[in-house]
Design a protein around this motif. Structure first.
Motif, short mmCIF file in Angstrom:
data_model
loop_
_atom_site.label_atom_id
_atom_site.label_comp_id
_atom_site.label_asym_id
_atom_site.label_seq_id
_atom_site.Cartn_x
_atom_site.Cartn_y
_atom_site.Cartn_z
N PHE A 97 3.85 7.19 12.09
CA PHE A 97 3.09 6.27 12.03
C PHE A 97 3.26 5.36 9.95
O PHE A 97 2.50 5.66 9.40
CB PHE A 97 2.25 6.31 12.15
CG PHE A 97 1.29 6.17 13.30
CD1 PHE A 97 3.08 5.72 14.36
CD2 PHE A 97 0.68 6.11 14.36
CE1 PHE A 97 2.20 5.57 15.48
CE2 PHE A 97 0.61 5.97 15.30
CZ PHE A 97 1.00 6.01 16.42
N GLY A 98 4.52 5.96 9.30
CA GLY A 98 5.00 5.97 8.21
C GLY A 98 6.35 5.81 8.03
O GLY A 98 6.55 6.29 9.05
N TYR A 158 3.33 -1.83 14.87
CA TYR A 158 2.04 -1.04 16.03
C TYR A 158 2.62 -0.06 17.47
O TYR A 158 3.73 -1.61 17.64
CB TYR A 158 0.82 -2.13 16.46
CG TYR A 158 -0.01 -1.59 15.18
CD1 TYR A 158 -0.65 -0.55 13.99
CD2 TYR A 158 0.54 -3.21 14.36
CE1 TYR A 158 -1.81 -0.95 13.27
CE2 TYR A 158 -1.07 -2.61 12.91
CZ TYR A 158 -1.41 -1.97 12.51
OH TYR A 158 -2.09 -1.70 11.38
N ALA A 165 2.18 1.65 -3.82
CA ALA A 165 1.41 1.91 -4.35
C ALA A 165 0.82 4.21 -4.21
O ALA A 165 0.08 4.30 -5.14
CB ALA A 165 -0.75 1.31 -3.90
N GLY A 209 -7.99 0.10 4.98
CA GLY A 209 -6.86 -0.32 5.11
C GLY A 209 -6.40 -2.13 5.31
O GLY A 209 -7.15 -2.49 6.23
N ILE A 210 -4.94 -2.50 4.46
CA ILE A 210 -5.06 -4.41 4.29
C ILE A 210 -5.14 -4.54 6.22
O ILE A 210 -6.86 -5.44 6.56
CB ILE A 210 -4.36 -4.92 3.69
CG1 ILE A 210 -4.72 -4.52 2.04
CG2 ILE A 210 -4.07 -6.15 3.52
CD1 ILE A 210 -3.46 -4.69 1.51
N VAL A 211 -4.77 -4.21 7.11
CA VAL A 211 -4.23 -4.86 8.50
C VAL A 211 -5.41 -4.32 9.11
O VAL A 211 -5.61 -5.52 10.22
CB VAL A 211 -2.77 -4.58 8.33
CG1 VAL A 211 -2.54 -5.82 10.26
CG2 VAL A 211 -2.07 -5.72 7.38
N SER A 212 -5.31 -2.86 9.35
CA SER A 212 -6.00 -2.61 10.24
C SER A 212 -7.44 -3.16 10.43
O SER A 212 -7.96 -3.54 11.14
CB SER A 212 -6.15 -1.03 9.99
OG SER A 212 -6.69 -0.72 9.47
N GLY A 250 -10.37 6.52 1.76
CA GLY A 250 -10.41 5.55 0.91
C GLY A 250 -9.89 4.50 0.07
O GLY A 250 -11.23 3.80 1.09
N LYS A 251 -9.25 3.27 0.16
CA LYS A 251 -9.40 2.22 0.27
C LYS A 251 -8.84 1.50 1.77
O LYS A 251 -8.00 2.26 1.82
CB LYS A 251 -8.09 1.78 -0.55
CG LYS A 251 -7.91 0.39 -1.37
CD LYS A 251 -6.65 -0.32 -2.45
CE LYS A 251 -6.99 -1.18 -2.43
NZ LYS A 251 -5.75 -2.25 -2.20
N SER A 270 1.00 -0.97 -0.16
CA SER A 270 0.42 0.27 0.11
C SER A 270 0.62 1.33 0.02
O SER A 270 0.40 2.18 -0.63
CB SER A 270 -0.74 0.19 1.08
OG SER A 270 -1.83 -1.21 1.46
C1 LIG Z 1 6.32 2.74 14.33
C2 LIG Z 1 4.88 2.38 13.55
C3 LIG Z 1 3.97 2.80 14.38
C4 LIG Z 1 2.73 2.77 14.20
N1 LIG Z 1 1.71 2.78 15.30
C5 LIG Z 1 0.79 2.72 15.01
C6 LIG Z 1 -0.49 2.43 15.91
O1 LIG Z 1 -0.58 2.29 17.27
N2 LIG Z 1 -1.93 2.46 15.96
C7 LIG Z 1 -2.06 2.39 14.34
O2 LIG Z 1 -3.58 1.43 14.51
N3 LIG Z 1 -1.14 2.25 13.19
C8 LIG Z 1 -0.09 2.97 13.56
N4 LIG Z 1 1.67 2.38 12.70
C9 LIG Z 1 0.02 2.72 10.79
C10 LIG Z 1 0.02 0.55 10.52
O3 LIG Z 1 1.68 0.23 11.07
C11 LIG Z 1 -0.50 0.83 9.10
O4 LIG Z 1 0.02 1.56 8.75
C12 LIG Z 1 -2.20 1.27 8.90
O5 LIG Z 1 -2.86 0.35 10.44
C13 LIG Z 1 -2.45 1.04 8.33
O6 LIG Z 1 -2.24 -0.67 7.92
P1 LIG Z 1 -3.23 -0.87 6.60
O7 LIG Z 1 -2.99 -2.33 6.64
O8 LIG Z 1 -4.77 -0.61 7.52
O9 LIG Z 1 -3.39 0.32 5.46
P2 LIG Z 1 -2.95 -0.37 3.98
O10 LIG Z 1 -3.46 -1.34 3.53
O11 LIG Z 1 -1.02 -0.36 4.49
O12 LIG Z 1 -3.87 1.54 3.56
C14 LIG Z 1 -2.25 2.30 4.14
C15 LIG Z 1 -3.26 3.62 3.93
O13 LIG Z 1 -2.49 3.48 2.27
C16 LIG Z 1 -3.87 4.16 1.24
N5 LIG Z 1 -3.55 3.07 -0.22
C17 LIG Z 1 -3.73 1.60 -0.08
N6 LIG Z 1 -4.12 1.07 -1.24
C18 LIG Z 1 -3.84 2.62 -1.97
C19 LIG Z 1 -3.67 2.38 -3.33
N7 LIG Z 1 -3.36 1.75 -4.01
N8 LIG Z 1 -3.74 4.04 -3.89
C20 LIG Z 1 -2.97 4.86 -3.02
N9 LIG Z 1 -3.36 4.90 -2.24
C21 LIG Z 1 -3.47 3.72 -1.63
C22 LIG Z 1 -5.05 2.61 2.15
O14 LIG Z 1 -6.18 3.93 1.24
C23 LIG Z 1 -4.56 3.92 3.45
O15 LIG Z 1 -4.94 4.83 4.04
C24 LIG Z 1 2.18 2.51 13.01
C25 LIG Z 1 3.23 2.93 12.25
C26 LIG Z 1 4.56 3.20 12.73
C27 LIG Z 1 6.24 3.53 11.11
#
Ligand SMILES: Cc1cc2nc3c(=O)[nH]c(=O)nc-3n(C[C@H](O)[C@H](O)[C@H](O)COP(=O)(O)OP(=O)(O)OC[C@H]3O[C@@H](n4cnc5c(N)ncnc54)[C@H](O)[C@@H]3O)c2cc1C
Ligand code: HEM
Length: 404
Positions: free
Chosen positions: A398-399, A208, A49, A232-235, A229-230, A46
């Motif tokens: 967080f990214g 996390y 992307a 989030g996969i893991v959350s 938007g799209k 993600s």
């Molecule tokens: C050090 C650190 C600590 C963190 N701590 C926390 C925490 O305590 N709690 C927490 O909730 N999160 C935390 N995070 C964030 C967490 O790691 C994830 O990034 C977050 O949960 C999103 O992951 P996901 O798989 O749900 O989203 P993803 O699938 O990774 O997507 C992330 C974003 O990208 C967008 N996206 C996906 N595909 C596309 C595409 N094709 N084009 C454009 N945009 C796209 C999605 O819409 C979304 O908004 C932390 C991150 C880091 C680096």
């Protein structure tokens, strides 16, 4: 060995990288993932992307080559990236893979500028950096394995508790399947979690922050459901798909953002789900306060905690009950802002540090920030304007990291 000439040659190609926009990085990642699809088990697709990660690797390599004469600056950056890499279980052989595709990308895309001399310079620069990372990451892996409750690589944990903290955030508690102890982490650090939701072709690893004080037995994270938007996969998978008793793979706690062990007052500043590392810091500091009580040597200054938090509304205020409780007990001085809606215990609108600055130990404290990058930029600027030294300001992103 990396020579001045190598550094100059690598530097001379940086404009080429910059001018190419994302063409070179896109080509690199396409190449990497088509020749070695298994790399998709490690990279966050993600972030690929959305373009967030695309330039990070190349620009980091060029920046490091430029800064090799400024080792101190380099070490801070290496530490942050090495910590992140260990949460992804990156191994020495991965460096050969990345190095290979890096050189091949240049060969294919800019053959004229990529002379034999330039290729040699890039190869040496890359290998120099790679060996710095491999060395530091190797040390971190060894240290973590040797600690009480430590382990190497991935370890299976099962979900033992899931709790709603607010409209968008759920906490999840994991215990090791082997029943053994777990490493104590520093408040502010994060874990790497690896899952494979049904719809995912590859494994997904995310970081996390640990959201409670260390207890030697389990880890708690608090996850915001990404819905904009799209989805989030893991959350979303952690919110809806993962059930009590289900297993995940965890990589040991990592991260260079943590509570400094000093006698300075602490000011914890967060927005939205950025409060998760603050929650670990708060609970740790409060436990220390308890331990200090009755101790004649009690240092009043060490106990001074200020907690500033901003979120969308009361419905999105995670851990609110706990915050009210510790504030009422006088353990913490709290200030809360809700962007929408009025509430007796909160100020309305965006966080305004200058409005409460007279209540903060500006010159004496350490400041910890976590939240969206725009929020942290604004908060840091306010603090600097109020006279806070930038060395006293610590932050987590967080990214893929961005400096500001
Ligand atoms: C050090 C650190 C600590 C963190 N701590 C926390 C925490 O305590 N709690 C927490 O909730 N999160 C935390 N995070 C964030 C967490 O790691 C994830 O990034 C977050 O949960 C999103 O992951 P996901 O798989 O749900 O989203 P993803 O699938 O990774 O997507 C992330 C974003 O990208 C967008 N996206 C996906 N595909 C596309 C595409 N094709 N084009 C454009 N945009 C796209 C999605 O819409 C979304 O908004 C932390 C991150 C880091 C680096
Ligand atoms: C010298 C070589 C390398 C450099 C300079 C480098 C640089 C970086 C940088 C700057 C980041 C962002 C760090 C942050 O979040 O703050 C990063 C993250 C990352 N790196 Fe590396 N890296 C190198 C090698 C590797 C290798 C060999 C791999 C594995 C194949 C790898 C995989 C990753 C992954 C998966 C992330 C997280 C990306 C994300 O969350 O989107 N890196 N690296």
């Amino acid at each position: 060995m990396l020579t001045e000439n190598h550094i100059a040659l690598v530097k001379s190609t940086v404009p080429l990288l910059e001018e190419s926009g994302t063409a070179i990085t896109d080509h690199f990642y396409k190449r990497l993932f088509s020749h070695n699809p298994e790399a998709q088990n490690i990279f966050n697709m993600s972030n690929q992307a959305s373009g967030k990660q695309s330039f990070a690797l190349f620009s980091a390599i060029a920046a490091y080559a430029k800064n090799l004469d400024n080792v101190e600056q380099l070490l801070t950056m290496v530490e942050r990236i090495a910590q992140k890499h260990t949460s992804l279980n990156i191994q020495p052989e991965h460096y050969d893979l990345v190095g290979h595709h890096l050189i091949e990308t240049f060969r294919e895309l800019v053959p004229e500028q990529f002379t034999q001399e330039v290729e040699e310079a890039w190869t040496v620069a890359y290998q120099t950096l790679a060996s710095i990372f491999i060395g530091r990451e190797g040390d971190l892996y060894k240290q973590r394995e040797a600690l009480v409750g430590g382990w190497k690589g991935g370890r299976k944990f099962s979900l033992v508790e899931k709790r709603i903290e607010s409209e968008l955030v759920k906490s999840l508690v994991f215990e090791p399947v082997d029943g053994g102890p777990v490493i104590d982490y520093l408040p502010g650090q994060y874990i790497g979690i690896e899952v494979q939701p049904k719809q995912s072709e590859f494994k997904e690893i995310r970081q996390y922050s640990l959201s409670d004080k260390a207890n030697g037995e389990s880890y708690r994270i608090s996850v915001k459901r990404e819905v904009l938007g799209k989805p989030g996969i893991v959350s979303n998978y952690l919110h809806d798909g993962l059930r009590l008793g289900d297993e995940v793979t965890l990589y040991a706690p990592a991260g260079d953002f943590y509570l400094q062990d000093n006698s300075k007052p602490k000011v914890l500043i967060s927005a939205g789900v950025g409060l998760t590392p603050m929650q670990a810091m708060l609970e740790t500091l409060i436990a220390e306060q308890g331990a200090e009580q009755g101790n004649e040597q009690r240092n009043e200054q060490k106990s001074e905690i200020h907690f500033l938090h901003a979120c969308e509304s009361v419905a999105q205020h995670s851990f609110k009950k706990r915050h009210d409780e510790i504030t009422e007990q006088g353990k913490v001085t709290s200030h809360t802002w809700y962007k929408s809606g009025t509430h007796e215990s909160a100020l309305q609108g965006y966080m305004d540090i200058s409005g409460i600055a007279d209540q903060l130990p500006l010159a004496a404290a350490d400041f910890y920030l976590c939240g969206p990058v725009g929020f942290m930029q604004f908060a840091k600027q306010q603090l600097i304007t109020l006279g806070v030294e930038s060395d006293s300001i610590h932050y987590e992103v967080f990214g893929p990291h961005e400096s500001f």
